[in-house]
Motif scaffolding. Structure first.
Motif, PDB file in Angstrom:
ATOM      1  N   HIS A  74       0.849  -1.203   0.000  1.00 31.24           N
ATOM      2  CA  HIS A  74       0.000   0.000   0.000  1.00 31.24           C
ATOM      3  C   HIS A  74       0.875   1.239   0.000  1.00 31.24           C
ATOM      4  O   HIS A  74       2.104   1.138   0.091  1.00 31.24           O
ATOM      5  N   HIS A  76       1.344   3.911   1.972  1.00 25.55           N
ATOM      6  CA  HIS A  76       1.834   4.692   3.110  1.00 25.55           C
ATOM      7  C   HIS A  76       3.354   4.847   3.044  1.00 25.55           C
ATOM      8  O   HIS A  76       4.068   3.955   2.587  1.00 25.55           O
ATOM      9  N   ASP A  78       5.787   4.599   5.037  1.00 25.32           N
ATOM     10  CA  ASP A  78       6.701   3.571   5.575  1.00 25.32           C
ATOM     11  C   ASP A  78       6.805   2.351   4.665  1.00 25.32           C
ATOM     12  O   ASP A  78       7.620   1.462   4.921  1.00 25.32           O
ATOM     13  N   HIS A  79       6.010   2.309   3.566  1.00 26.55           N
ATOM     14  CA  HIS A  79       6.058   1.177   2.629  1.00 26.55           C
ATOM     15  C   HIS A  79       6.548   1.570   1.227  1.00 26.55           C
ATOM     16  O   HIS A  79       6.855   0.695   0.426  1.00 26.55           O
ATOM     17  N   ASP A 168       0.078  -4.505   8.041  1.00 29.20           N
ATOM     18  CA  ASP A 168      -0.840  -3.374   8.140  1.00 29.20           C
ATOM     19  C   ASP A 168      -2.280  -3.821   7.906  1.00 29.20           C
ATOM     20  O   ASP A 168      -2.841  -3.666   6.817  1.00 29.20           O
ATOM     21  N   HIS A 199      -4.465  -0.826  12.883  1.00 29.68           N
ATOM     22  CA  HIS A 199      -3.429  -1.873  12.910  1.00 29.68           C
ATOM     23  C   HIS A 199      -3.862  -3.024  13.797  1.00 29.68           C
ATOM     24  O   HIS A 199      -4.684  -2.860  14.691  1.00 29.68           O
TER      25      HIS A 199
HETATM   26 ZN   LIG Z   1      -0.022   1.506   6.516  1.00 31.29          ZN
END
Ligand SMILES: [Zn+2]
Ligand SMILES: [Zn+2]
Ligand SMILES: [Zn+2]
Length: 251
Positions: A74, A76, A78-79, A168, A199
């Motif tokens: 996805h 976000h 952090d990804h 996630d 989460h």
């Molecule tokens: Zn996420």
């Protein structure tokens, strides 16, 4: 298949900036968690799952000099925040990036200089492949996407062979469970002890593991609120483990 945990931390990483809790100040290297990402090595190919802001250091510290493709769960930060740092790995050939259409749009918005007609010289050469919740192949390796709900955001997990990777999430739609049968390894989020609106907490992860019944389960995307690795890992059943950065498993 060889599976390496490149990062096992939540979006802030562990330690969290400014925090003096016992986890953030722990001297155990297993309590240091970069943003969640993994390397899957199968049939001579290397597939990275997610490419967060720690990507560069993850490649250097694990001495990874080449990869073949990247799967994105996805959009976000952090990804996907490390996608620009893929440049040195994509000089010989365009790197294949697989993501859902809305995620591809988000990546293009995040990196406008890398796409479009007049690309700035030296930008990363990313070959974006749009996927949906349907099986596809990367270099002949079958990948089965798994729909997950990340709060209200639909995202993807992935199954490759007898391994499934679910990061996630708050829930797994009922119809997706049949894709999760007969797993040797389930990699699944456990943010912390207790619940969170977008989460999965540790107790919820254990319920999913109990239902899915993999031979082994590894927990990822943890915050400092999971507790000390040495303490929490010992509390779990023998087939369930807290993952840690740099851990490699073969199965
Ligand atoms: Zn996420
Ligand atoms: Zn995340
Ligand atoms: Zn802390």
């Amino acid at each position: 298949m060889k599976f390496t945990f490149l990062g096992t931390g939540t979006s802030t990483g562990v330690p969290e900036i400014g925090c003096r809790c016992e986890v953030c100040t722990s001297r155990d290297t297993r309590d240091k968690r970069m943003r969640t990402s993994a390397l899957v090595e199968v049939d001579g190919k290397r597939i990275i799952i997610d490419c967060g802001p720690d990507f560069r250091y993850q490649m250097l510290s694990n001495r990874i000099a080449w990869i073949d493709a990247v799967l994105i769960t996805h959009e976000h930060y952090d990804h996907v925040g490390g996608l620009d740092d893929i440049r040195p790995l994509g000089r010989e050939k365009d790197l294949q990036i697989y993501a859902e259409e809305n995620v591809i749009e988000a990546i293009k918005t995040r990196m406008p200089y890398a796409f479009g007609a007049n690309k700035y010289p030296g930008v990363p050469q990313l070959d974006l492949f749009s996927i949906a919740n349907q099986s596809f192949n990367i270099f002949g390796i079958p990948v089965i996407p798994i729909r997950l709900m990340h709060g209200r955001l639909p995202i993807l997990g992935f199954r490759i062979g007898h391994m499934a990777y679910l990061s996630d999430l708050t829930s797994i739609p009922e119809e997706e469970f049949e894709k999760l049968q007969n797993l040797d390894v389930l990699v699944i989020e456990a943010l912390k002890k207790g619940t969170h609106p977008s989460h999965e907490g540790l107790e919820e992860a254990l319920i999913q593991i109990e239902r899915i019944k993999p031979k082994a389960a590894y927990l990822i995307h943890m915050s400092h609120r999971i507790g000390l690795h040495a303490v929490v890992d010992r509390e779990l059943d023998s087939h369930i483990h807290l993952a840690y950065d740099g851990l490699s498993i073969e199965f």
